[in-house]
Motif scaffolding. Structure first.
Motif, PDB file in Angstrom:
ATOM      1  N   ASN A   2       0.827  -1.206   0.000  1.00  0.00           N
ATOM      2  CA  ASN A   2       0.000   0.000   0.000  1.00  0.00           C
ATOM      3  C   ASN A   2       0.861   1.257   0.000  1.00  0.00           C
ATOM      4  OD1 ASN A   2      -1.586   2.207   1.797  1.00  0.00           O
ATOM      5  ND2 ASN A   2      -3.045   0.992   0.613  1.00  0.00           N
ATOM      6  N   ILE A   3       1.929   1.237   0.804  1.00  0.00           N
ATOM      7  CA  ILE A   3       2.848   2.385   0.840  1.00  0.00           C
ATOM      8  C   ILE A   3       3.530   2.559  -0.507  1.00  0.00           C
ATOM      9  CG2 ILE A   3       4.979   3.254   1.870  1.00  0.00           C
ATOM     10  CD1 ILE A   3       4.102   1.994   4.508  1.00  0.00           C
ATOM     11  N   LEU A   4       3.947   1.452  -1.131  1.00  0.00           N
ATOM     12  CA  LEU A   4       4.587   1.532  -2.447  1.00  0.00           C
ATOM     13  C   LEU A   4       3.627   2.097  -3.489  1.00  0.00           C
ATOM     14  CD1 LEU A   4       6.523  -1.863  -2.529  1.00  0.00           C
ATOM     15  CD2 LEU A   4       7.481   0.421  -2.205  1.00  0.00           C
ATOM     16  N   GLN A   5       2.370   1.685  -3.409  1.00  0.00           N
ATOM     17  CA  GLN A   5       1.382   2.179  -4.366  1.00  0.00           C
ATOM     18  C   GLN A   5       1.069   3.657  -4.155  1.00  0.00           C
ATOM     19  OE1 GLN A   5      -1.714  -0.663  -3.647  1.00  0.00           O
ATOM     20  NE2 GLN A   5      -0.796  -2.222  -4.980  1.00  0.00           N
ATOM     21  N   LYS A   6       1.346   4.154  -2.951  1.00  0.00           N
ATOM     22  CA  LYS A   6       1.089   5.566  -2.666  1.00  0.00           C
ATOM     23  C   LYS A   6       2.368   6.394  -2.721  1.00  0.00           C
ATOM     24  CE  LYS A   6      -3.088   4.794   0.029  1.00  0.00           C
ATOM     25  NZ  LYS A   6      -3.785   4.969   1.326  1.00  0.00           N
ATOM     26  N   SER A   7       3.402   5.855  -3.381  1.00  0.00           N
ATOM     27  CA  SER A   7       4.671   6.570  -3.550  1.00  0.00           C
ATOM     28  C   SER A   7       4.990   6.650  -5.041  1.00  0.00           C
ATOM     29  CB  SER A   7       5.791   5.844  -2.798  1.00  0.00           C
ATOM     30  OG  SER A   7       5.449   5.641  -1.440  1.00  0.00           O
ATOM     31  N   PRO A   8       4.294   7.488  -5.766  1.00  0.00           N
ATOM     32  CA  PRO A   8       4.397   7.490  -7.231  1.00  0.00           C
ATOM     33  C   PRO A   8       5.752   7.915  -7.777  1.00  0.00           C
ATOM     34  CG  PRO A   8       3.137   9.384  -6.477  1.00  0.00           C
ATOM     35  CD  PRO A   8       3.334   8.500  -5.281  1.00  0.00           C
ATOM     36  N   CYS A   9       6.555   8.626  -6.978  1.00  0.00           N
ATOM     37  CA  CYS A   9       7.837   9.139  -7.471  1.00  0.00           C
ATOM     38  C   CYS A   9       9.042   8.422  -6.867  1.00  0.00           C
ATOM     39  CB  CYS A   9       7.939  10.642  -7.197  1.00  0.00           C
ATOM     40  SG  CYS A   9       6.675  11.613  -8.027  1.00  0.00           S
TER      41      CYS A   9
ATOM     42  N   LEU B 108       2.110  -7.272  -5.746  1.00  0.00           N
ATOM     43  CA  LEU B 108       2.301  -6.159  -6.686  1.00  0.00           C
ATOM     44  C   LEU B 108       1.158  -6.085  -7.693  1.00  0.00           C
ATOM     45  CD1 LEU B 108       6.130  -6.113  -7.463  1.00  0.00           C
ATOM     46  CD2 LEU B 108       4.833  -4.636  -5.935  1.00  0.00           C
ATOM     47  N   ASP B 109      -0.048  -6.283  -7.196  1.00  0.00           N
ATOM     48  CA  ASP B 109      -1.223  -6.187  -8.043  1.00  0.00           C
ATOM     49  C   ASP B 109      -2.249  -5.279  -7.360  1.00  0.00           C
ATOM     50  OD1 ASP B 109      -3.096  -6.532  -9.997  1.00  0.00           O
ATOM     51  OD2 ASP B 109      -3.797  -8.478  -9.245  1.00  0.00           O
ATOM     52  N   PRO B 110      -2.468  -4.073  -7.871  1.00  0.00           N
ATOM     53  CA  PRO B 110      -1.865  -3.538  -9.099  1.00  0.00           C
ATOM     54  C   PRO B 110      -0.406  -3.147  -8.893  1.00  0.00           C
ATOM     55  CG  PRO B 110      -3.185  -1.862  -8.037  1.00  0.00           C
ATOM     56  CD  PRO B 110      -3.410  -3.128  -7.255  1.00  0.00           C
ATOM     57  N   VAL B 111       0.338  -3.089  -9.978  1.00  0.00           N
ATOM     58  CA  VAL B 111       1.751  -2.710  -9.903  1.00  0.00           C
ATOM     59  C   VAL B 111       1.845  -1.235  -9.530  1.00  0.00           C
ATOM     60  CG1 VAL B 111       3.910  -2.506 -11.181  1.00  0.00           C
ATOM     61  CG2 VAL B 111       2.351  -4.414 -11.633  1.00  0.00           C
ATOM     62  N   PRO B 112       2.629  -0.898  -8.496  1.00  0.00           N
ATOM     63  CA  PRO B 112       2.789   0.515  -8.129  1.00  0.00           C
ATOM     64  C   PRO B 112       3.288   1.322  -9.325  1.00  0.00           C
ATOM     65  CG  PRO B 112       3.713  -0.903  -6.420  1.00  0.00           C
ATOM     66  CD  PRO B 112       3.376  -1.790  -7.586  1.00  0.00           C
ATOM     67  N   SER B 113       2.750   2.503  -9.496  1.00  0.00           N
ATOM     68  CA  SER B 113       3.104   3.316 -10.662  1.00  0.00           C
ATOM     69  C   SER B 113       4.588   3.649 -10.701  1.00  0.00           C
ATOM     70  CB  SER B 113       2.276   4.605 -10.664  1.00  0.00           C
ATOM     71  OG  SER B 113       2.545   5.380  -9.497  1.00  0.00           O
ATOM     72  N   CYS B 114       5.223   3.763  -9.514  1.00  0.00           N
ATOM     73  CA  CYS B 114       6.650   4.091  -9.488  1.00  0.00           C
ATOM     74  C   CYS B 114       7.485   2.979 -10.116  1.00  0.00           C
ATOM     75  CB  CYS B 114       7.119   4.368  -8.058  1.00  0.00           C
ATOM     76  SG  CYS B 114       6.983   2.951  -6.942  1.00  0.00           S
ATOM     77  N   PHE B 115       7.004   1.734 -10.069  1.00  0.00           N
ATOM     78  CA  PHE B 115       7.734   0.612 -10.644  1.00  0.00           C
ATOM     79  C   PHE B 115       7.777   0.692 -12.171  1.00  0.00           C
ATOM     80  CE2 PHE B 115       8.543  -2.940  -7.526  1.00  0.00           C
ATOM     81  CZ  PHE B 115       8.391  -2.147  -6.401  1.00  0.00           C
ATOM     82  N   LEU B 116       6.865   1.447 -12.730  1.00  0.00           N
ATOM     83  CA  LEU B 116       6.780   1.553 -14.180  1.00  0.00           C
ATOM     84  C   LEU B 116       7.323   2.870 -14.708  1.00  0.00           C
ATOM     85  CD1 LEU B 116       3.154   0.156 -14.546  1.00  0.00           C
ATOM     86  CD2 LEU B 116       5.307  -1.103 -14.728  1.00  0.00           C
TER      87      LEU B 116
ATOM     88  N   LYS C  85      12.237 -12.714  -8.684  1.00  0.00           N
ATOM     89  CA  LYS C  85      11.463 -13.094  -9.869  1.00  0.00           C
ATOM     90  C   LYS C  85      10.292 -12.134 -10.068  1.00  0.00           C
ATOM     91  CE  LYS C  85       8.451 -16.775 -11.596  1.00  0.00           C
ATOM     92  NZ  LYS C  85       7.912 -18.136 -11.330  1.00  0.00           N
ATOM     93  N   ILE C  86       9.595 -11.833  -8.975  1.00  0.00           N
ATOM     94  CA  ILE C  86       8.455 -10.916  -9.067  1.00  0.00           C
ATOM     95  C   ILE C  86       8.906  -9.538  -9.518  1.00  0.00           C
ATOM     96  CG2 ILE C  86       6.652  -9.774  -7.726  1.00  0.00           C
ATOM     97  CD1 ILE C  86       6.581 -12.255  -5.938  1.00  0.00           C
ATOM     98  N   LEU C  87      10.014  -9.078  -8.946  1.00  0.00           N
ATOM     99  CA  LEU C  87      10.512  -7.755  -9.299  1.00  0.00           C
ATOM    100  C   LEU C  87      10.921  -7.702 -10.768  1.00  0.00           C
ATOM    101  CD1 LEU C  87      12.602  -6.985  -6.098  1.00  0.00           C
ATOM    102  CD2 LEU C  87      10.458  -5.905  -6.780  1.00  0.00           C
ATOM    103  N   LEU C  88      11.549  -8.750 -11.258  1.00  0.00           N
ATOM    104  CA  LEU C  88      11.960  -8.799 -12.656  1.00  0.00           C
ATOM    105  C   LEU C  88      10.754  -8.784 -13.592  1.00  0.00           C
ATOM    106  CD1 LEU C  88      14.868 -11.378 -12.540  1.00  0.00           C
ATOM    107  CD2 LEU C  88      15.038  -8.970 -13.131  1.00  0.00           C
ATOM    108  N   LYS C  89       9.697  -9.420 -13.173  1.00  0.00           N
ATOM    109  CA  LYS C  89       8.510  -9.495 -14.014  1.00  0.00           C
ATOM    110  C   LYS C  89       7.737  -8.190 -14.063  1.00  0.00           C
ATOM    111  CE  LYS C  89       5.820 -13.043 -13.662  1.00  0.00           C
ATOM    112  NZ  LYS C  89       4.970 -14.099 -13.075  1.00  0.00           N
ATOM    113  N   LYS C  90       7.750  -7.431 -12.936  1.00  0.00           N
ATOM    114  CA  LYS C  90       6.818  -6.317 -12.843  1.00  0.00           C
ATOM    115  C   LYS C  90       7.452  -4.939 -12.705  1.00  0.00           C
ATOM    116  CE  LYS C  90       3.178  -9.229 -10.948  1.00  0.00           C
ATOM    117  NZ  LYS C  90       2.109  -9.390  -9.919  1.00  0.00           N
TER     118      LYS C  90
END
Length: 436
Positions: free
Chosen positions: A332-339, A363-371, A393-398
């Motif tokens: 949740n914190i990652l998803q709320k950290s867009p930058c 990571l569903d939904p994937v945090p926007s910062c990851f993209l 593996k998860i990090l590499l995929k997403k």
């Protein structure tokens, strides 16, 4: 420099006094027996540091302190430090502090123990206009006068003191108009229900508290401490959430460190207090948070879902013990950290055993910062076990990582023993014990 000086005694008084100020006070005073030239040089030293030794030598210690203060000349004292037991000598100790204040002291550091009678610090301490730094360590009620004005105080350290009531506590902090640094360590708030701290110029705040008695605190409400710091730039909390701390209106906050070691059996209270801390950190750029805080917050979903968006957060460090990557509170914190640009797992990473078989929920939904913004992930204490490789593996995929071969080590499909088809390149820096 002209080659005429043959001994240290030929140096000017000002230089000799500076040299003496660097020595322990007992040694500096002891130089008075060297010669007539040295007899009174020590009486102008700016630093007076007194530390009581063995109980059997207490009377010698008391006499020594009084002799030094009595014979000190009219020059200013830069630092006055006193570490001793109070016992039945409260008035004597207050007289020493008052003597230092009369010498326009700039720094006072007092550590007092073993109180056998009521003790109140001298009133003149709280109106000293020359004082720039004050440190008070004592396991005793801190009684303050109704009139407080630390007009020059920039640093205040309170350690182990017992706050007596709401009004006097608020008066203490409001009487520090230019205070920049405040450290409250192991202080006791149990006499207070709610208190507000207004320090307009405060830039650094550190709070430390631990339940050293191992008592069950599940039924203790604690004190609600509201901190108003318009200029606050750095905040550090370390402890087991004995009280509730709220940062109110701190738009300048840049760095925060939250290190929670839960000891309260009521996880809901602990989760609520973590939430209150994190709500006040919405403007932070650099955040370090312990697994204990995330773990508590993870217990009560209604709390972590109301956290603010951390629009300025670019650096997030997870500390103390290996972080469980499938904690919903963390995601949740990652998803709320867009930058977010840098994510560090300082003590390693893991997942719950039940997650290894199916990663659809992570990571569903994937945090926007990851993209978009994420540039670096650092994993320390990396052992290459099944759980850790699963997280990679998860990090590499997403995660879409920005490549910079000059700064990071690239791990290929072969390096990871063909665990999965590498779809993206993940750069891991400073990995300790790689695949040990």
């Amino acid at each position: 420099m002209d080659g005429s000086s043959k001994s240290i005694g030929d140096l000017p008084d000002m230089i000799l006094q500076h040299i003496l100020s660097l020595l322990p006070t007992e040694v500096a005073v002891g130089t008075s027996v060297l010669s007539k030239r040295w007899q009174y040089l020590w009486t102008s030293i700016p630093n007076l540091v007194f530390t009581e030794g063995l109980p059997a030598k207490r009377m010698l210690f008391l006499s020594f302190v009084e002799r030094v203060l009595l014979l000190h000349d009219f020059s200013n004292v830069e630092k006055f430090s006193l570490t001793c037991d109070v016992l039945y000598d409260a008035s004597r100790i207050n007289a020493w502090i008052s003597a230092a204040i009369r010498h326009n002291v700039q720094k006072i550091d007092i550590c007092l123990d073993k109180f056998e009678e009521p003790f109140v610090l001298p009133h003149c301490l709280f109106t000293c206009d020359s004082l720039k730094m004050l440190r008070v360590e004592m396991c005793h009620i801190l009684k303050v006068p109704s009139s407080i004005c630390f007009s020059s105080l920039r640093c205040l350290v309170l350690k182990g003191v017992i706050f007596s009531d709401e009004y006097s506590t608020e008066q203490l902090f409001s009487g520090c108009p230019i205070l920049e640094t405040l450290w409250i360590a192991r202080c006791i708030w149990e006499n207070l229900k709610a208190v507000s701290i207004f320090v307009p110029n405060l830039q650094k705040l550190a709070i430390e508290e631990f339940n050293y008695d191992d008592e069950d605190l599940s039924d203790v409400n604690g004190c609600e401490v509201n901190i108003f710091g318009m200029s606050l730039k750095s905040f550090h909390y370390s402890g087991d959430l004995l009280n509730e701390y709220c940062l109110c209106n701190s738009p300048s906050l840049v760095t925060a460190h939250i290190d929670v070691i839960p000891s309260c059996e009521n996880t809901r209270i602990g989760a609520y207090r973590v939430k209150q801390l994190l709500i006040g950190l919405s403007s932070v750029n650099d955040l370090s948070i312990s697994r204990g805080a995330i773990e508590l917050l993870n217990e009560v979903e209604e709390f972590f879902t109301v956290l603010p968006v951390y629009r300025n957060l670019t650096y997030l460090q997870l500390t103390t013990v290996p972080m469980c990557f499938d904690f919903k509170a963390l995601l949740n914190i990652l998803q709320k950290s867009p930058c977010l640009e840098t994510l560090i797992f300082h003590q390693g990473i893991k997942v719950s055993p039940s997650c290894v078989e199916d990663d659809d929920g992570i990571l569903d939904p994937v945090p926007s910062c990851f993209l978009s913004h994420l540039k670096r992930i650092e994993v320390y204490n990396f052992k290459g076990n099944e759980e850790q490789l699963y997280v990679i593996k998860i990090l590499l995929k997403k995660a879409t990582m920005k490549e910079n071969e000059d700064d990071y080590n690239t791990f290929s499909e072969t390096d990871l023993d063909n665990w999965w088809e590498v779809k993206k390149t993940l750069f891991l820096r400073k990995i300790k014990d790689k695949f040990a």
